[in-house]
Write a protein that holds these residues in place. Sequence first.
Motif, short mmCIF file in Angstrom:
data_model
loop_
_atom_site.label_atom_id
_atom_site.label_comp_id
_atom_site.label_asym_id
_atom_site.label_seq_id
_atom_site.Cartn_x
_atom_site.Cartn_y
_atom_site.Cartn_z
N ARG A 185 -0.81 102.20 23.88
CA ARG A 185 -2.20 102.35 23.44
C ARG A 185 -2.79 101.06 22.90
O ARG A 185 -4.02 100.88 22.91
N ASN A 186 -1.97 100.16 22.41
CA ASN A 186 -2.48 98.95 21.77
C ASN A 186 -2.68 97.79 22.73
O ASN A 186 -3.28 96.78 22.35
N SER B 27 0.60 91.60 15.12
CA SER B 27 0.49 93.02 15.41
C SER B 27 1.63 93.54 16.28
O SER B 27 1.63 94.72 16.67
N ALA C 7 -9.99 98.28 19.10
CA ALA C 7 -8.54 98.33 19.21
C ALA C 7 -7.98 99.57 18.53
O ALA C 7 -7.00 100.15 18.99
N ASP D 42 4.11 104.82 16.89
CA ASP D 42 3.09 105.62 17.57
C ASP D 42 3.77 106.62 18.50
O ASP D 42 4.76 106.32 19.15
N LYS E 47 -5.36 94.48 22.42
CA LYS E 47 -4.85 93.11 22.36
C LYS E 47 -5.42 92.27 23.49
O LYS E 47 -5.76 91.09 23.30
#
Length: 341
Positions: free
Chosen positions: A309-310, A66, A341, A236, A314
Amino acid sequence: MPQLNPAVMWSCGPLNGTGGVEDQPLCQHMHLVLSVFSLLYLVAGVPVGLGYNALLVLVNLHDQSSMTMPDVYFVNMAVAGLVLSALAPVHLLGPTASGWALWGFGSEAHVTLLVLFNVSSLVTMYSTALLSLDCYIERALPRTYMSSVYNTRHVCGFVWGGALLTSFSSLLFYVCSHVAARIVECSKMRDAQAADAIMVFIGYVVPALAVLYALALLSRIRKEDTPLDQDAGRLDPSVHRLLVATVCTQFGLWTPHYLTLLGHTLLALRGRPVDRHHLGILLFAKDLARFLAFSSSSVVPLLYRYINRNFSGKLRRLIKKMHCGRQSCSPDQAGVQQVMA
Protein backbone atom coordinates in the motif's frame (compact mmCIF):
# COMPACT_ATOMS: atom_id res chain seq x y z
CA MET A 1 28.67 -42.69 -13.24
CA PRO A 2 26.59 -41.17 -16.05
CA GLN A 3 27.85 -37.97 -17.56
CA LEU A 4 25.25 -35.44 -18.60
CA ASN A 5 26.92 -33.34 -21.25
CA PRO A 6 25.60 -29.79 -20.77
CA ALA A 7 26.68 -28.81 -24.25
CA VAL A 8 23.92 -30.96 -25.69
CA MET A 9 21.00 -28.61 -25.96
CA TRP A 10 17.43 -29.84 -25.94
CA SER A 11 16.50 -30.87 -29.43
CA CYS A 12 14.96 -33.83 -31.19
CA GLY A 13 18.42 -35.26 -31.84
CA PRO A 14 18.59 -37.45 -28.70
CA LEU A 15 15.48 -39.30 -29.86
CA ASN A 16 17.05 -40.35 -33.15
CA GLY A 17 17.90 -44.00 -33.26
CA THR A 18 15.95 -44.84 -30.12
CA GLY A 19 12.80 -46.04 -31.79
CA GLY A 20 10.84 -43.02 -30.59
CA VAL A 21 9.78 -41.76 -34.00
CA GLU A 22 6.26 -41.16 -32.75
CA ASP A 23 7.70 -38.70 -30.22
CA GLN A 24 9.21 -36.49 -32.89
CA PRO A 25 6.20 -34.14 -33.34
CA LEU A 26 5.79 -33.73 -29.58
CA CYS A 27 9.50 -33.10 -29.24
CA GLN A 28 9.44 -30.42 -31.92
CA HIS A 29 6.39 -28.72 -30.40
CA MET A 30 7.93 -28.64 -26.93
CA HIS A 31 11.15 -27.22 -28.32
CA LEU A 32 9.22 -24.57 -30.25
CA VAL A 33 7.09 -23.56 -27.24
CA LEU A 34 10.14 -23.20 -25.00
CA SER A 35 11.94 -21.13 -27.63
CA VAL A 36 8.93 -18.83 -28.06
CA PHE A 37 8.50 -18.29 -24.32
CA SER A 38 12.22 -17.65 -23.94
CA LEU A 39 12.16 -15.01 -26.66
CA LEU A 40 9.05 -13.40 -25.18
CA TYR A 41 10.75 -13.22 -21.81
CA LEU A 42 13.85 -11.76 -23.43
CA VAL A 43 11.81 -9.04 -25.14
CA ALA A 44 9.26 -8.27 -22.39
CA GLY A 45 10.21 -9.97 -19.13
CA VAL A 46 13.81 -8.78 -18.91
CA PRO A 47 12.95 -5.05 -19.35
CA VAL A 48 10.11 -5.40 -16.82
CA GLY A 49 12.41 -7.11 -14.35
CA LEU A 50 15.18 -4.57 -14.75
CA GLY A 51 12.79 -1.62 -14.60
CA TYR A 52 10.63 -2.64 -11.66
CA ASN A 53 13.51 -4.01 -9.59
CA ALA A 54 15.49 -0.82 -10.13
CA LEU A 55 12.40 1.24 -9.29
CA LEU A 56 11.79 -0.78 -6.12
CA VAL A 57 15.37 -0.20 -4.96
CA LEU A 58 15.38 3.48 -5.91
CA VAL A 59 12.05 4.33 -4.29
CA ASN A 60 12.92 2.66 -0.99
CA LEU A 61 16.47 3.99 -0.77
CA HIS A 62 15.22 7.49 -1.54
CA ASP A 63 12.81 7.34 1.43
CA GLN A 64 14.77 5.23 3.89
CA SER A 65 13.11 6.77 6.93
CA SER A 66 9.80 5.16 6.00
CA MET A 67 11.24 1.74 5.19
CA THR A 68 9.89 -1.18 7.18
CA MET A 69 11.38 -4.60 7.78
CA PRO A 70 9.62 -6.20 4.75
CA ASP A 71 10.82 -3.34 2.53
CA VAL A 72 14.44 -4.17 3.38
CA TYR A 73 13.98 -7.81 2.39
CA PHE A 74 12.24 -6.84 -0.85
CA VAL A 75 15.06 -4.44 -1.69
CA ASN A 76 17.45 -7.34 -1.09
CA MET A 77 15.42 -9.56 -3.41
CA ALA A 78 15.23 -6.75 -5.96
CA VAL A 79 19.03 -6.50 -6.08
CA ALA A 80 19.21 -10.25 -6.67
CA GLY A 81 16.45 -9.81 -9.27
CA LEU A 82 18.55 -7.21 -11.09
CA VAL A 83 21.40 -9.70 -11.30
CA LEU A 84 19.08 -12.43 -12.58
CA SER A 85 17.50 -10.10 -15.15
CA ALA A 86 20.95 -9.12 -16.37
CA LEU A 87 22.01 -12.77 -16.60
CA ALA A 88 18.88 -13.92 -18.42
CA PRO A 89 19.91 -12.68 -21.92
CA VAL A 90 23.34 -14.27 -21.47
CA HIS A 91 21.68 -17.59 -20.70
CA LEU A 92 19.12 -17.30 -23.49
CA LEU A 93 21.87 -16.45 -25.96
CA GLY A 94 24.13 -19.22 -24.68
CA PRO A 95 24.68 -22.82 -25.77
CA THR A 96 21.11 -23.85 -24.91
CA ALA A 97 19.75 -21.39 -27.48
CA SER A 98 19.07 -22.70 -30.94
CA GLY A 99 21.31 -21.25 -33.60
CA TRP A 100 22.50 -18.10 -31.81
CA ALA A 101 24.93 -19.37 -29.18
CA LEU A 102 27.47 -16.64 -28.43
CA TRP A 103 29.68 -18.52 -25.97
CA GLY A 104 30.50 -22.08 -24.95
CA PHE A 105 29.98 -23.95 -21.72
CA GLY A 106 33.72 -24.42 -21.27
CA SER A 107 34.49 -20.71 -21.21
CA GLU A 108 34.94 -18.36 -18.27
CA ALA A 109 31.59 -16.79 -19.12
CA HIS A 110 29.79 -19.97 -18.09
CA VAL A 111 31.66 -20.16 -14.77
CA THR A 112 30.80 -16.54 -14.03
CA LEU A 113 27.16 -17.13 -14.97
CA LEU A 114 27.03 -20.18 -12.72
CA VAL A 115 28.41 -18.35 -9.69
CA LEU A 116 26.23 -15.26 -10.09
CA PHE A 117 23.14 -17.36 -10.70
CA ASN A 118 23.76 -19.48 -7.61
CA VAL A 119 24.43 -16.42 -5.44
CA SER A 120 21.24 -14.72 -6.65
CA SER A 121 19.18 -17.87 -6.10
CA LEU A 122 20.48 -18.27 -2.54
CA VAL A 123 19.84 -14.62 -1.71
CA THR A 124 16.33 -14.87 -3.12
CA MET A 125 15.38 -18.02 -1.22
CA TYR A 126 16.90 -16.98 2.10
CA SER A 127 15.44 -13.47 1.89
CA THR A 128 12.02 -15.08 1.43
CA ALA A 129 12.58 -17.44 4.36
CA LEU A 130 13.87 -14.72 6.69
CA LEU A 131 11.01 -12.45 5.67
CA SER A 132 8.57 -15.15 6.77
CA LEU A 133 10.30 -15.64 10.12
CA ASP A 134 10.58 -11.92 10.82
CA CYS A 135 6.94 -11.37 9.91
CA TYR A 136 6.02 -13.92 12.55
CA ILE A 137 8.25 -12.20 15.13
CA GLU A 138 6.75 -8.82 14.27
CA ARG A 139 3.25 -10.27 14.43
CA ALA A 140 3.82 -11.96 17.78
CA LEU A 141 5.95 -9.20 19.37
CA PRO A 142 5.25 -5.79 17.80
CA ARG A 143 7.86 -3.05 18.28
CA THR A 144 10.58 -5.56 19.08
CA TYR A 145 14.14 -4.81 18.05
CA MET A 146 14.64 -8.38 16.87
CA SER A 147 12.99 -7.58 13.53
CA SER A 148 13.93 -3.91 13.29
CA VAL A 149 15.01 -2.26 10.04
CA TYR A 150 18.52 -1.77 11.42
CA ASN A 151 18.95 -5.45 12.25
CA THR A 152 17.36 -6.54 8.98
CA ARG A 153 19.91 -4.59 6.96
CA HIS A 154 22.74 -6.37 8.73
CA VAL A 155 20.99 -9.72 8.24
CA CYS A 156 20.74 -9.05 4.49
CA GLY A 157 24.46 -8.33 4.41
CA PHE A 158 25.14 -11.69 6.06
CA VAL A 159 22.83 -13.35 3.51
CA TRP A 160 24.96 -12.07 0.64
CA GLY A 161 28.14 -13.13 2.40
CA GLY A 162 26.79 -16.61 3.11
CA ALA A 163 25.59 -16.96 -0.48
CA LEU A 164 29.05 -16.09 -1.79
CA LEU A 165 30.71 -18.62 0.52
CA THR A 166 28.26 -21.37 -0.42
CA SER A 167 28.62 -20.66 -4.14
CA PHE A 168 32.39 -20.72 -3.78
CA SER A 169 32.28 -24.30 -2.47
CA SER A 170 30.01 -25.30 -5.34
CA LEU A 171 32.37 -23.53 -7.74
CA LEU A 172 35.28 -25.64 -6.49
CA PHE A 173 33.35 -28.84 -7.24
CA TYR A 174 32.41 -27.55 -10.69
CA VAL A 175 35.93 -26.43 -11.61
CA CYS A 176 37.51 -29.63 -10.32
CA SER A 177 35.08 -31.67 -12.43
CA HIS A 178 36.52 -30.05 -15.56
CA VAL A 179 40.27 -30.11 -14.88
CA ALA A 180 42.76 -32.91 -15.25
CA ALA A 181 42.72 -35.69 -12.67
CA ARG A 182 46.47 -35.33 -12.12
CA ILE A 183 45.87 -32.30 -9.90
CA VAL A 184 45.99 -33.79 -6.43
CA GLU A 185 43.76 -31.15 -4.83
CA CYS A 186 41.01 -31.84 -7.34
CA SER A 187 41.36 -35.61 -7.63
CA LYS A 188 38.87 -36.10 -4.80
CA MET A 189 36.48 -33.37 -5.94
CA ARG A 190 35.69 -34.38 -9.51
CA ASP A 191 32.05 -35.19 -8.86
CA ALA A 192 30.04 -32.22 -10.18
CA GLN A 193 26.86 -33.75 -8.75
CA ALA A 194 28.18 -32.94 -5.26
CA ALA A 195 27.79 -29.26 -6.10
CA ASP A 196 24.18 -29.86 -7.13
CA ALA A 197 23.52 -31.73 -3.90
CA ILE A 198 24.95 -28.83 -1.88
CA MET A 199 22.74 -26.34 -3.70
CA VAL A 200 19.62 -28.48 -3.26
CA PHE A 201 20.12 -28.89 0.48
CA ILE A 202 21.39 -25.42 1.39
CA GLY A 203 19.56 -23.45 -1.29
CA TYR A 204 16.16 -25.14 -1.12
CA VAL A 205 15.58 -27.64 1.69
CA VAL A 206 16.75 -25.35 4.51
CA PRO A 207 14.80 -22.23 3.45
CA ALA A 208 11.74 -24.35 2.58
CA LEU A 209 11.67 -25.81 6.09
CA ALA A 210 12.08 -22.32 7.56
CA VAL A 211 9.19 -20.96 5.47
CA LEU A 212 6.91 -23.85 6.38
CA TYR A 213 7.71 -23.37 10.07
CA ALA A 214 7.08 -19.61 9.89
CA LEU A 215 3.80 -19.99 7.99
CA ALA A 216 2.61 -22.60 10.48
CA LEU A 217 3.34 -20.22 13.36
CA LEU A 218 1.65 -17.35 11.54
CA SER A 219 -1.46 -19.39 10.82
CA ARG A 220 -1.71 -20.40 14.46
CA ILE A 221 -1.24 -16.91 15.86
CA ARG A 222 -3.72 -15.39 13.38
CA LYS A 223 -6.46 -17.57 14.87
CA GLU A 224 -5.94 -16.00 18.28
CA ASP A 225 -7.15 -12.46 19.03
CA THR A 226 -4.80 -10.71 21.42
CA PRO A 227 -4.47 -7.12 22.65
CA LEU A 228 -1.36 -6.88 20.47
CA ASP A 229 -3.63 -6.89 17.40
CA GLN A 230 -4.64 -3.32 18.26
CA ASP A 231 -1.03 -2.14 18.52
CA ALA A 232 -0.43 0.72 16.12
CA GLY A 233 3.15 -0.42 15.58
CA ARG A 234 2.33 -3.78 14.08
CA LEU A 235 2.75 -4.45 10.38
CA ASP A 236 0.14 -3.40 7.85
CA PRO A 237 -2.36 -6.24 7.12
CA SER A 238 -1.41 -6.10 3.43
CA VAL A 239 2.04 -7.37 4.39
CA HIS A 240 0.59 -10.79 5.16
CA ARG A 241 -1.00 -10.99 1.70
CA LEU A 242 2.26 -9.84 0.15
CA LEU A 243 4.17 -12.44 2.18
CA VAL A 244 1.92 -15.33 1.09
CA ALA A 245 2.00 -14.20 -2.55
CA THR A 246 5.79 -13.85 -2.48
CA VAL A 247 6.37 -17.23 -0.85
CA CYS A 248 4.07 -19.01 -3.31
CA THR A 249 5.66 -17.25 -6.27
CA GLN A 250 9.28 -17.74 -5.27
CA PHE A 251 8.95 -21.39 -4.33
CA GLY A 252 6.60 -22.12 -7.22
CA LEU A 253 9.08 -20.75 -9.76
CA TRP A 254 12.28 -22.02 -8.12
CA THR A 255 11.14 -25.53 -7.13
CA PRO A 256 11.47 -26.97 -10.69
CA HIS A 257 15.06 -25.76 -10.86
CA TYR A 258 16.05 -27.51 -7.63
CA LEU A 259 14.09 -30.61 -8.61
CA THR A 260 16.13 -30.90 -11.80
CA LEU A 261 19.32 -30.57 -9.76
CA LEU A 262 18.05 -33.31 -7.46
CA GLY A 263 17.12 -35.51 -10.43
CA HIS A 264 20.57 -34.97 -11.93
CA THR A 265 22.16 -36.06 -8.65
CA LEU A 266 19.94 -39.14 -8.26
CA LEU A 267 20.63 -40.27 -11.83
CA ALA A 268 24.35 -39.95 -11.17
CA LEU A 269 24.07 -42.05 -8.01
CA ARG A 270 22.54 -44.93 -10.00
CA GLY A 271 25.92 -45.59 -11.58
CA ARG A 272 24.39 -46.50 -14.95
CA PRO A 273 24.53 -44.55 -18.20
CA VAL A 274 21.50 -42.42 -19.06
CA ASP A 275 19.92 -43.29 -22.41
CA ARG A 276 19.58 -40.57 -25.02
CA HIS A 277 15.81 -40.31 -24.65
CA HIS A 278 15.90 -39.60 -20.91
CA LEU A 279 18.91 -37.34 -21.41
CA GLY A 280 16.91 -35.20 -23.80
CA ILE A 281 13.99 -35.02 -21.37
CA LEU A 282 16.29 -34.02 -18.52
CA LEU A 283 17.98 -31.31 -20.56
CA PHE A 284 14.62 -29.92 -21.63
CA ALA A 285 13.44 -29.94 -18.00
CA LYS A 286 16.60 -28.10 -16.93
CA ASP A 287 16.09 -25.42 -19.58
CA LEU A 288 12.43 -25.01 -18.66
CA ALA A 289 13.22 -24.86 -14.94
CA ARG A 290 15.95 -22.27 -15.51
CA PHE A 291 13.50 -20.18 -17.54
CA LEU A 292 10.96 -20.27 -14.69
CA ALA A 293 13.66 -19.31 -12.18
CA PHE A 294 14.67 -16.30 -14.27
CA SER A 295 11.03 -15.22 -14.58
CA SER A 296 10.78 -14.83 -10.79
CA SER A 297 12.89 -11.68 -11.09
CA SER A 298 10.04 -10.06 -13.07
CA VAL A 299 7.04 -11.38 -11.12
CA VAL A 300 8.03 -10.54 -7.53
CA PRO A 301 8.56 -6.77 -8.04
CA LEU A 302 5.16 -6.62 -9.75
CA LEU A 303 3.59 -8.26 -6.69
CA TYR A 304 5.29 -5.71 -4.45
CA ARG A 305 4.12 -2.88 -6.70
CA TYR A 306 0.44 -3.84 -6.64
CA ILE A 307 0.03 -5.30 -3.14
CA ASN A 308 2.16 -2.97 -1.02
CA ARG A 309 0.00 0.00 0.00
CA ASN A 310 2.88 2.41 0.64
CA PHE A 311 4.70 1.98 -2.65
CA SER A 312 2.46 4.36 -4.61
CA GLY A 313 2.92 7.13 -2.06
CA LYS A 314 6.69 6.69 -2.05
CA LEU A 315 6.75 6.71 -5.83
CA ARG A 316 4.72 9.92 -5.99
CA ARG A 317 7.07 11.63 -3.53
CA LEU A 318 10.07 10.54 -5.57
CA ILE A 319 8.53 11.80 -8.83
CA LYS A 320 7.55 15.07 -7.17
CA LYS A 321 11.06 15.60 -5.89
CA MET A 322 12.48 14.89 -9.34
CA HIS A 323 10.11 17.50 -10.81
CA CYS A 324 11.10 20.04 -8.17
CA GLY A 325 14.76 19.49 -8.96
CA ARG A 326 17.16 21.38 -6.75
CA GLN A 327 14.42 23.74 -5.64
CA SER A 328 12.66 22.63 -2.49
CA CYS A 329 8.98 21.82 -2.78
CA SER A 330 6.52 24.08 -1.03
CA PRO A 331 5.22 22.92 2.37
CA ASP A 332 1.70 22.74 1.01
CA GLN A 333 2.74 20.36 -1.73
CA ALA A 334 4.67 18.21 0.71
CA GLY A 335 1.66 18.10 3.01
CA VAL A 336 -0.61 17.06 0.19
CA GLN A 337 1.82 14.25 -0.67
CA GLN A 338 1.80 13.00 2.91
CA VAL A 339 -2.01 12.92 2.91
CA MET A 340 -2.06 11.07 -0.40
CA ALA A 341 0.48 8.55 0.93
